[in-house]
Design an enzyme around this catalytic site. Structure first.
Site, PDB file in Angstrom:
ATOM      1  N   SER A  46       0.845  -1.205   0.000  1.00 41.02           N
ATOM      2  CA  SER A  46       0.000   0.000   0.000  1.00 41.02           C
ATOM      3  C   SER A  46       0.873   1.244   0.000  1.00 41.02           C
ATOM      4  O   SER A  46       0.399   2.336  -0.306  1.00 41.02           O
ATOM      5  CB  SER A  46      -0.924   0.000   1.221  1.00 41.02           C
ATOM      6  OG  SER A  46      -0.190  -0.249   2.407  1.00 41.02           O
ATOM      7  N   ASP A  84       5.372  -7.111   2.577  1.00 39.63           N
ATOM      8  CA  ASP A  84       4.672  -7.543   1.367  1.00 39.63           C
ATOM      9  C   ASP A  84       5.643  -7.860   0.242  1.00 39.63           C
ATOM     10  O   ASP A  84       6.623  -7.134   0.036  1.00 39.63           O
ATOM     11  CB  ASP A  84       3.768  -6.401   0.871  1.00 39.63           C
ATOM     12  CG  ASP A  84       2.302  -6.651   1.151  1.00 39.63           C
ATOM     13  OD1 ASP A  84       1.913  -7.817   1.320  1.00 39.63           O
ATOM     14  OD2 ASP A  84       1.557  -5.660   1.213  1.00 39.63           O
ATOM     15  N   LYS A 113       4.449 -11.538   3.010  1.00 41.17           N
ATOM     16  CA  LYS A 113       3.036 -11.713   2.640  1.00 41.17           C
ATOM     17  C   LYS A 113       2.914 -11.726   1.126  1.00 41.17           C
ATOM     18  O   LYS A 113       3.572 -10.931   0.442  1.00 41.17           O
ATOM     19  CB  LYS A 113       2.171 -10.587   3.223  1.00 41.17           C
ATOM     20  CG  LYS A 113       0.695 -10.650   2.793  1.00 41.17           C
ATOM     21  CD  LYS A 113      -0.218  -9.813   3.665  1.00 41.17           C
ATOM     22  CE  LYS A 113      -0.324  -8.379   3.280  1.00 41.17           C
ATOM     23  NZ  LYS A 113      -0.801  -8.127   1.887  1.00 41.17           N
ATOM     24  N   GLU A 115      -0.091 -12.399  -2.222  1.00 41.66           N
ATOM     25  CA  GLU A 115      -1.508 -12.450  -2.583  1.00 41.66           C
ATOM     26  C   GLU A 115      -1.797 -13.654  -3.472  1.00 41.66           C
ATOM     27  O   GLU A 115      -0.977 -14.004  -4.336  1.00 41.66           O
ATOM     28  CB  GLU A 115      -1.901 -11.160  -3.326  1.00 41.66           C
ATOM     29  CG  GLU A 115      -1.708  -9.909  -2.483  1.00 41.66           C
ATOM     30  CD  GLU A 115      -2.152  -8.630  -3.191  1.00 41.66           C
ATOM     31  OE1 GLU A 115      -2.716  -8.709  -4.302  1.00 41.66           O
ATOM     32  OE2 GLU A 115      -1.927  -7.558  -2.614  1.00 41.66           O
ATOM     33  N   GLU A 182      -9.332  -9.800   2.912  1.00 42.97           N
ATOM     34  CA  GLU A 182      -9.705  -8.407   2.647  1.00 42.97           C
ATOM     35  C   GLU A 182     -11.047  -8.323   1.917  1.00 42.97           C
ATOM     36  O   GLU A 182     -11.246  -8.994   0.886  1.00 42.97           O
ATOM     37  CB  GLU A 182      -8.595  -7.745   1.806  1.00 42.97           C
ATOM     38  CG  GLU A 182      -8.896  -6.297   1.460  1.00 42.97           C
ATOM     39  CD  GLU A 182      -7.683  -5.505   0.980  1.00 42.97           C
ATOM     40  OE1 GLU A 182      -6.546  -6.034   1.023  1.00 42.97           O
ATOM     41  OE2 GLU A 182      -7.884  -4.346   0.571  1.00 42.97           O
TER      42      GLU A 182
HETATM   43  O1  KIV Z   1      -0.587  -3.419   1.388  1.00 45.49           O
HETATM   44  C1  KIV Z   1      -1.229  -3.397   2.458  1.00 45.49           C
HETATM   45  O2  KIV Z   1      -1.148  -2.452   3.249  1.00 45.49           O
HETATM   46  C2  KIV Z   1      -2.080  -4.538   2.750  1.00 45.49           C
HETATM   47  C3  KIV Z   1      -3.059  -4.408   3.887  1.00 45.49           C
HETATM   48  C4  KIV Z   1      -4.090  -3.420   3.568  1.00 45.49           C
HETATM   49  C5  KIV Z   1      -3.635  -5.715   4.282  1.00 45.49           C
HETATM   50  O3  KIV Z   1      -1.994  -5.535   2.105  1.00 45.49           O
END
Ligand code: KIV
Length: 265
Positions: A46, A84, A113, A115, A182
């Site tokens: 994000s 991420d 993390k 997706e 989400e």
């Molecule tokens: O990129 C991010 O901040 C996210 C969260 C909103 C879960 O994946």
């Protein structure tokens, strides 16, 4: 405070204690979150939108994720640090291993993390084999925004709900240790949280998940443009950044956030 680990989070789930997560992208904000007692910090991609001002998360590069993860790691206390994997940085198990290792070795992340569901199972297995803990992310997966046709609630009909639930169970079997869900209907998120052993962290997924996450700038009310339904501006009442973060943690732990106003049917 002792270091929060995946074991700590598992115990919290087993004991019915809600898990708190917020995003951070720098050392100063990380120290604020730590002082308030946050359990987990996510360096979300994000950052492409809230830091870089991009229209989506797609342009974010692995080197940018490493840079921000390293900044966050410098302010870290006891929280579990998740980073991420950006768009196109985990197209094969080997590419994922290379980039996830960089996030851990160069950035200081404890977990990565990524997706996606069924198509990520081999990658999750592979990372697990090399001792890289994985947080999976299902439902509205922002890296797929163009395929999904916008930022829309997922799993609203029976068939798509079934796919999300089966993906969640398969990711757990493949070795994922946390699942972020989400923008899915609250009832679906509640069911997945019930059937999975691993903690399920919701964002726009109702109050019955094992924990909650928000983008920190959203909950401080400083994100401009469209405000998603699941966002609550904690700054409006708290009046200070520290107060807003403390209120978020308290409301998540007490099961008072999110309410139906912030959730989907
Ligand atoms: O990129 C991010 O901040 C996210 C969260 C909103 C879960 O994946």
């Amino acid at each position: 405070m002792s270091q929060t680990t995946t074991t700590t989070l598992l115990q919290k789930k087993q004991q019915g204690e809600k898990i708190t997560m917020l995003t951070s992208y720098d050392a100063s904000m990380t120290k604020v979150l730590e002082r308030a007692g946050i359990d987990t910090i996510l360096v979300g991609d994000s950052l492409g939108m809230v830091i870089q001002g991009q229209r989506s998360t797609l342009p974010v590069e692995i080197d940018e994720m490493i840079y921000h993860t390293r900044c966050v790691a410098r302010g870290l206390g006891s929280a579990l640090l998740i980073a991420d994997m950006p768009f196109m940085s985990y197209n094969s198990p080997d590419q994922a291993l290379h980039n996830a290792a960089r996030l851990m070795k160069e950035g200081g992340a404890h977990m990565v993390k990524l997706e996606g569901g069924a198509m990520q199972l081999d990658t999750v297995h592979h990372l697990n084999d090399y001792s890289i803990p994985v947080c999976a992310h299902l439902g509205l997966t922002p890296q797929s925004v163009h395929k999904l046709g916008g930022y829309r609630v997922q799993g609203k009909d029976e068939e798509s709900a079934r796919v999300i639930k089966e993906d969640a169970m398969a990711l757990e079997s493949a070795g994922a240790q946390i699942l972020v869900l989400e923008c899915v209907p609250s009832a679906l998120a509640a069911e997945i949280s019930r059937v999975l052993r691993i903690p399920v962290i919701g964002i726009g997924a109702g109050v019955d998940c094992d924990g909650q996450v928000l983008v920190v700038y959203d909950m401080l009310g400083i994100t401009s443009g469209h405000k998603p339904r699941f966002v609550k501006d904690f700054m409006a009442q708290a009046g200070s950044v520290e107060g807003a973060v403390a209120a978020y943690i308290e409301e998540v732990r007490a099961g008072r956030f999110p309410t139906e106003e912030h959730s989907f049917k």
